[in-house]
Write an enzyme that holds these catalytic residues in place. Sequence first.
Site, PDB file in Angstrom:
ATOM      1  N   SER A 130       0.829  -1.203   0.000  1.00 11.51           N
ATOM      2  CA  SER A 130       0.000   0.000   0.000  1.00 11.51           C
ATOM      3  C   SER A 130       0.867   1.258   0.000  1.00 11.51           C
ATOM      4  CB  SER A 130      -0.911   0.008   1.235  1.00 11.51           C
ATOM      5  OG  SER A 130      -1.533   1.261   1.398  1.00 11.51           O
ATOM      6  N   TYR A 155      -2.431  -0.248   9.916  1.00 11.37           N
ATOM      7  CA  TYR A 155      -2.622  -0.790   8.564  1.00 11.37           C
ATOM      8  C   TYR A 155      -1.338  -0.637   7.755  1.00 11.37           C
ATOM      9  CZ  TYR A 155      -4.037  -1.030   3.677  1.00 11.37           C
ATOM     10  OH  TYR A 155      -4.114  -1.338   2.343  1.00 11.37           O
TER      11      TYR A 155
END
Length: 337
Positions: A130, A155
């Site tokens: 990501s 995350y």
Amino acid sequence: MKVLVTGAAGFIGFHVSQYLLGRGDEVVGLDNLNDYYAVSLKEARLAVLAEHPQAANFRFVKLDLADTEGMAQLFATERFERVVNLAAQAGVRYSIENPRAYIDSNIVGFLNVLEGCRHNGVQHLVYASSSSVYGANETLPFSVHDNVDHPLSLYAASKKSNELMAHTYSHLYRLPTTGLRFFTVYGPWGRPDMALFLFTKAILAGEPIDVFNYGKHRRDFTYIDDIVEGVVRTLDRVAESNPDWSGIHPDPATSQAPWRVFNIGNQHPVELLTYIGCIEQELGKTAQMNLLPLQPGDVPDTASDVEALCDWVDYRPDTSVEEGVRRFIAWYRGHYA
């Protein structure tokens, strides 16, 4: 090829599965169908795959990545040639509210994928990282050659961990692995917790939308078709070691092991207010905005340097935000008519 696509009922996994089926691959799609967002949307995606002209080459398995025994059995039985790992607990903000979900799915689950690949002769693992890994990095555009050691959410930390775990397996077991750092993916069949979906739904209903950072932050919005093209091209080119890599001046994106990391984005960041303007124009309605400060864990701007991926697999994103928004809204109106 016989390919395992994890997260096959998810946004990107659904589109990747469609593409692979269309070119003649055999696809086993895995998903746990959790309720992070409406399960009905995931089931609708699976229904589309079940009606694909090559549906005979698709099989769905409901399984959680964190199920160690189930994952080991799946890999041993199916003997996949390649794996695309797109299953993960997504969302920066949700990771602040429910951190344990990210450890179970993104750490334990990813370990199970690595072990399955290691023990069953998988030729290449491509996995989702990501743009969130860039965290506190303020140098734009973000480059895979930059340091990414200061994540701003759990995350992001879990995705950085995936890259490190993959490198370990590439080094110890010569398992070729490639990580792709996605930049704000959008398009038809997108996630309901993403801005485009939330904004479209609210504007059509005449409800206000929450616009964080007062709409001033920029995002490298990347259309789903461009993402899928990059994912599949990467899958087809097995990761290789970098013979020029040096431990004295280490390149963060390559290694002496068969391990690579790439950005996959659009290269043209758009301010959030401009993005909202595209939605308004396509809907023919004006948004009511609640202008709010930046949320914890978010970064002000993202911008991708994708030259490394362009050089590696001739990746060329070419879908404008205006066109991408138009296609999404056409799908949204049709699907929710």
